[in-house]
Design a protein around this motif. Structure first.
Motif, PDB file in Angstrom:
ATOM      1  N   ILE A 112     -59.827  92.229  32.502  1.00 39.47           N
ATOM      2  CA  ILE A 112     -60.670  91.103  32.915  1.00 39.47           C
ATOM      3  C   ILE A 112     -59.796  89.939  33.385  1.00 39.47           C
ATOM      4  O   ILE A 112     -58.688  89.731  32.893  1.00 39.47           O
ATOM      5  CB  ILE A 112     -61.573  90.668  31.735  1.00 39.47           C
ATOM      6  N   THR A 113     -60.276  89.184  34.358  1.00 32.80           N
ATOM      7  CA  THR A 113     -59.526  88.013  34.832  1.00 32.80           C
ATOM      8  C   THR A 113     -59.779  86.822  33.912  1.00 32.80           C
ATOM      9  O   THR A 113     -60.719  86.821  33.113  1.00 32.80           O
ATOM     10  CB  THR A 113     -59.935  87.631  36.263  1.00 32.80           C
ATOM     11  N   GLY A 114     -58.924  85.804  34.047  1.00 39.76           N
ATOM     12  CA  GLY A 114     -59.091  84.608  33.230  1.00 39.76           C
ATOM     13  C   GLY A 114     -60.440  83.942  33.438  1.00 39.76           C
ATOM     14  O   GLY A 114     -61.108  83.554  32.474  1.00 39.76           O
ATOM     15  N   ASP A 115     -60.846  83.808  34.695  1.00 34.01           N
ATOM     16  CA  ASP A 115     -62.133  83.169  34.992  1.00 34.01           C
ATOM     17  C   ASP A 115     -63.296  83.982  34.425  1.00 34.01           C
ATOM     18  O   ASP A 115     -64.267  83.427  33.889  1.00 34.01           O
ATOM     19  CB  ASP A 115     -62.314  83.003  36.505  1.00 34.01           C
ATOM     20  N   GLU A 116     -63.204  85.302  34.548  1.00 33.63           N
ATOM     21  CA  GLU A 116     -64.258  86.161  34.007  1.00 33.63           C
ATOM     22  C   GLU A 116     -64.325  86.047  32.490  1.00 33.63           C
ATOM     23  O   GLU A 116     -65.415  86.042  31.907  1.00 33.63           O
ATOM     24  CB  GLU A 116     -63.997  87.615  34.401  1.00 33.63           C
ATOM     25  N   LEU A 117     -63.158  85.927  31.858  1.00 25.86           N
ATOM     26  CA  LEU A 117     -63.122  85.818  30.399  1.00 25.86           C
ATOM     27  C   LEU A 117     -63.728  84.494  29.940  1.00 25.86           C
ATOM     28  O   LEU A 117     -64.463  84.455  28.955  1.00 25.86           O
ATOM     29  CB  LEU A 117     -61.685  85.950  29.894  1.00 25.86           C
ATOM     30  N   VAL A 118     -63.440  83.435  30.663  1.00 25.49           N
ATOM     31  CA  VAL A 118     -64.043  82.134  30.328  1.00 25.49           C
ATOM     32  C   VAL A 118     -65.559  82.216  30.414  1.00 25.49           C
ATOM     33  O   VAL A 118     -66.277  81.736  29.525  1.00 25.49           O
ATOM     34  CB  VAL A 118     -63.515  81.031  31.272  1.00 25.49           C
ATOM     35  N   ARG A 119     -66.065  82.853  31.468  1.00 22.16           N
ATOM     36  CA  ARG A 119     -67.519  83.000  31.607  1.00 22.16           C
ATOM     37  C   ARG A 119     -68.092  83.864  30.492  1.00 22.16           C
ATOM     38  O   ARG A 119     -69.175  83.576  29.955  1.00 22.16           O
ATOM     39  CB  ARG A 119     -67.863  83.585  32.978  1.00 22.16           C
ATOM     40  N   ALA A 120     -67.380  84.941  30.139  1.00 22.95           N
ATOM     41  CA  ALA A 120     -67.849  85.828  29.069  1.00 22.95           C
ATOM     42  C   ALA A 120     -67.915  85.080  27.738  1.00 22.95           C
ATOM     43  O   ALA A 120     -68.881  85.210  26.986  1.00 22.95           O
ATOM     44  CB  ALA A 120     -66.929  87.043  28.954  1.00 22.95           C
ATOM     45  N   VAL A 121     -66.890  84.295  27.448  1.00 16.78           N
ATOM     46  CA  VAL A 121     -66.868  83.505  26.208  1.00 16.78           C
ATOM     47  C   VAL A 121     -68.041  82.533  26.181  1.00 16.78           C
ATOM     48  O   VAL A 121     -68.729  82.384  25.162  1.00 16.78           O
ATOM     49  CB  VAL A 121     -65.528  82.746  26.074  1.00 16.78           C
ATOM     50  N   GLY A 122     -68.283  81.877  27.308  1.00 15.13           N
ATOM     51  CA  GLY A 122     -69.385  80.925  27.379  1.00 15.13           C
ATOM     52  C   GLY A 122     -70.735  81.582  27.160  1.00 15.13           C
ATOM     53  O   GLY A 122     -71.590  81.051  26.437  1.00 15.13           O
ATOM     54  N   ARG A 123     -70.923  82.747  27.741  1.00 16.71           N
ATOM     55  CA  ARG A 123     -72.196  83.453  27.580  1.00 16.71           C
ATOM     56  C   ARG A 123     -72.407  83.918  26.145  1.00 16.71           C
ATOM     57  O   ARG A 123     -73.509  83.810  25.602  1.00 16.71           O
ATOM     58  CB  ARG A 123     -72.253  84.637  28.545  1.00 16.71           C
ATOM     59  N   VAL A 124     -71.342  84.429  25.530  1.00 15.96           N
ATOM     60  CA  VAL A 124     -71.448  84.872  24.140  1.00 15.96           C
ATOM     61  C   VAL A 124     -71.742  83.683  23.228  1.00 15.96           C
ATOM     62  O   VAL A 124     -72.542  83.775  22.296  1.00 15.96           O
ATOM     63  CB  VAL A 124     -70.162  85.603  23.706  1.00 15.96           C
ATOM     64  N   ALA A 125     -71.098  82.550  23.500  1.00 14.98           N
ATOM     65  CA  ALA A 125     -71.348  81.344  22.700  1.00 14.98           C
ATOM     66  C   ALA A 125     -72.810  80.919  22.780  1.00 14.98           C
ATOM     67  O   ALA A 125     -73.367  80.364  21.823  1.00 14.98           O
ATOM     68  CB  ALA A 125     -70.440  80.205  23.170  1.00 14.98           C
ATOM     69  N   GLU A 126     -73.436  81.186  23.928  1.00 22.75           N
ATOM     70  CA  GLU A 126     -74.846  80.824  24.114  1.00 22.75           C
ATOM     71  C   GLU A 126     -75.811  81.881  23.562  1.00 22.75           C
ATOM     72  O   GLU A 126     -77.023  81.704  23.607  1.00 22.75           O
ATOM     73  CB  GLU A 126     -75.123  80.612  25.603  1.00 22.75           C
ATOM     74  N   GLY A 127     -75.255  82.992  23.062  1.00 20.22           N
ATOM     75  CA  GLY A 127     -76.100  84.011  22.452  1.00 20.22           C
ATOM     76  C   GLY A 127     -76.325  85.261  23.275  1.00 20.22           C
ATOM     77  O   GLY A 127     -77.022  86.175  22.845  1.00 20.22           O
ATOM     78  N   ASP A 128     -75.729  85.308  24.478  1.00 21.25           N
ATOM     79  CA  ASP A 128     -75.887  86.493  25.314  1.00 21.25           C
ATOM     80  C   ASP A 128     -74.969  87.622  24.840  1.00 21.25           C
ATOM     81  O   ASP A 128     -73.968  87.386  24.159  1.00 21.25           O
ATOM     82  CB  ASP A 128     -75.549  86.177  26.777  1.00 21.25           C
ATOM     83  N   ALA A 129     -75.287  88.839  25.231  1.00 25.10           N
ATOM     84  CA  ALA A 129     -74.408  89.984  25.028  1.00 25.10           C
ATOM     85  C   ALA A 129     -73.676  90.253  26.334  1.00 25.10           C
ATOM     86  O   ALA A 129     -74.286  90.234  27.406  1.00 25.10           O
ATOM     87  CB  ALA A 129     -75.212  91.211  24.605  1.00 25.10           C
ATOM     88  N   VAL A 130     -72.364  90.478  26.258  1.00 26.05           N
ATOM     89  CA  VAL A 130     -71.556  90.631  27.465  1.00 26.05           C
ATOM     90  C   VAL A 130     -70.708  91.897  27.361  1.00 26.05           C
ATOM     91  O   VAL A 130     -70.051  92.130  26.338  1.00 26.05           O
ATOM     92  CB  VAL A 130     -70.630  89.415  27.658  1.00 26.05           C
ATOM     93  N   PHE A 131     -70.721  92.701  28.438  1.00 25.97           N
ATOM     94  CA  PHE A 131     -69.926  93.919  28.456  1.00 25.97           C
ATOM     95  C   PHE A 131     -69.266  94.092  29.814  1.00 25.97           C
ATOM     96  O   PHE A 131     -69.844  93.712  30.845  1.00 25.97           O
ATOM     97  CB  PHE A 131     -70.798  95.148  28.199  1.00 25.97           C
ATOM     98  N   SER A 132     -68.071  94.677  29.826  1.00 24.78           N
ATOM     99  CA  SER A 132     -67.508  95.141  31.080  1.00 24.78           C
ATOM    100  C   SER A 132     -68.464  96.198  31.630  1.00 24.78           C
ATOM    101  O   SER A 132     -69.073  96.953  30.854  1.00 24.78           O
ATOM    102  CB  SER A 132     -66.122  95.746  30.855  1.00 24.78           C
ATOM    103  N   PRO A 133     -68.630  96.256  32.968  1.00 25.32           N
ATOM    104  CA  PRO A 133     -69.709  97.042  33.572  1.00 25.32           C
ATOM    105  C   PRO A 133     -69.964  98.419  32.998  1.00 25.32           C
ATOM    106  O   PRO A 133     -71.074  98.722  32.559  1.00 25.32           O
ATOM    107  CB  PRO A 133     -69.279  97.113  35.039  1.00 25.32           C
ATOM    108  N   ARG A 134     -68.962  99.303  32.963  1.00 18.42           N
ATOM    109  CA  ARG A 134     -69.261 100.681  32.565  1.00 18.42           C
ATOM    110  C   ARG A 134     -69.437 100.833  31.060  1.00 18.42           C
ATOM    111  O   ARG A 134     -69.976 101.844  30.599  1.00 18.42           O
ATOM    112  CB  ARG A 134     -68.183 101.634  33.078  1.00 18.42           C
ATOM    113  N   LEU A 135     -69.018  99.827  30.284  1.00 19.78           N
ATOM    114  CA  LEU A 135     -69.123  99.936  28.830  1.00 19.78           C
ATOM    115  C   LEU A 135     -70.553  99.743  28.335  1.00 19.78           C
ATOM    116  O   LEU A 135     -70.916 100.236  27.270  1.00 19.78           O
ATOM    117  CB  LEU A 135     -68.204  98.914  28.148  1.00 19.78           C
TER     118      LEU A 135
END
Length: 218
Positions: A112-135
């Motif tokens: 994952i890229t740095g920008d993608e990781l920042v977005r993933a962290v933000g979404r998880v903090a807000e309560g979303d579930a986040v996965f790399s596409p095929r996972l």
């Protein structure tokens, strides 16, 4: 209250047994989030999570002391307020499903890229579930199943790191390639392979590959 906290930035703890990787992640995301702690094994991870109570824990799956699943187990008492996002080199279904069953809110790979990781962290903090596409498919398949697969006692004898080495051996990787991929020495790879063969009562890597293939671990 720190300036970062006053700005409402997400508070993050980094858990990974490679210091250089933690340093790299901190450099990539440190301007967007507030990194409030780091840990390199299960014991230090459990301690810093309970001390800091961050918004999000970036959690490696393979750690000394029992792995990410053990961290989740020992932090079950704070999972109502602390969210866990697995960040691992492994894309194996059993690793993904294991930490999700343990309470993690998502799973992304280290590609994952740095920008993608920042977005993933933000979404998880807000309560979303986040996965790399095929996972995501692994998780959907696992939780959509109407029957629970039987416990594999042989597989349960292996540590998380031994399972990872097992899968790479079964995929045809040479010892040097495994060492480079997992950032460990060739001697350590040999030690893990010997342990796997002993625990599974197998004689060589050909039997090991067949064993792993039969269990769809490859």
């Amino acid at each position: 209250m720190s300036e970062a906290a006053s700005e409402g930035r997400v508070r993050v703890v980094l858990v990974d047994d490679h210091r250089m990787f933690r340093t790299g992640v901190r450099a990539e995301i440190g301007e967007a989030v507030d990194v409030v702690g780091e840990a390199e094994d299960v014991a230090s991870a459990v301690a810093v999570v309970h001390e800091q109570l961050p918004d999000v824990v970036l959690l490696d799956v393979h750690l000394p002391g029992g792995g990410g699943v053990e961290v989740l187990k020992q932090c079950a008492d704070v999972q109502a307020r602390v969210r866990f996002l697995a960040l691992s080199v492994s894309d194996a279904a059993d690793d993904v499903i294991g930490v999700i069953r343990g309470g993690a809110r998502g799973y992304v790979t280290k590609s994952i890229t740095g920008d993608e990781l920042v977005r993933a962290v933000g979404r998880v903090a807000e309560g979303d579930a986040v996965f790399s596409p095929r996972l995501a498919g692994f998780v959907l398949d696992a939780f959509a199943a109407t029957d629970v697969p039987p416990i594999d006692e042989d597989l349960d004898r292996l540590t998380q790191r031994e399972r990872e080495v097992l899968r790479l051996i079964a995929r045809g990787y040479a010892y040097k390639e495994i060492a480079r991929r997992l950032v460990i020495s060739v001697k350590t790879v040999e030690t893990h392979v010997s342990a796997v063969l002993r625990k599974l009562q197998l004689s060589n890597r050909h039997e090991l590959t067949r064993w792993a293939t039969d269990r769809r671990l490859v």
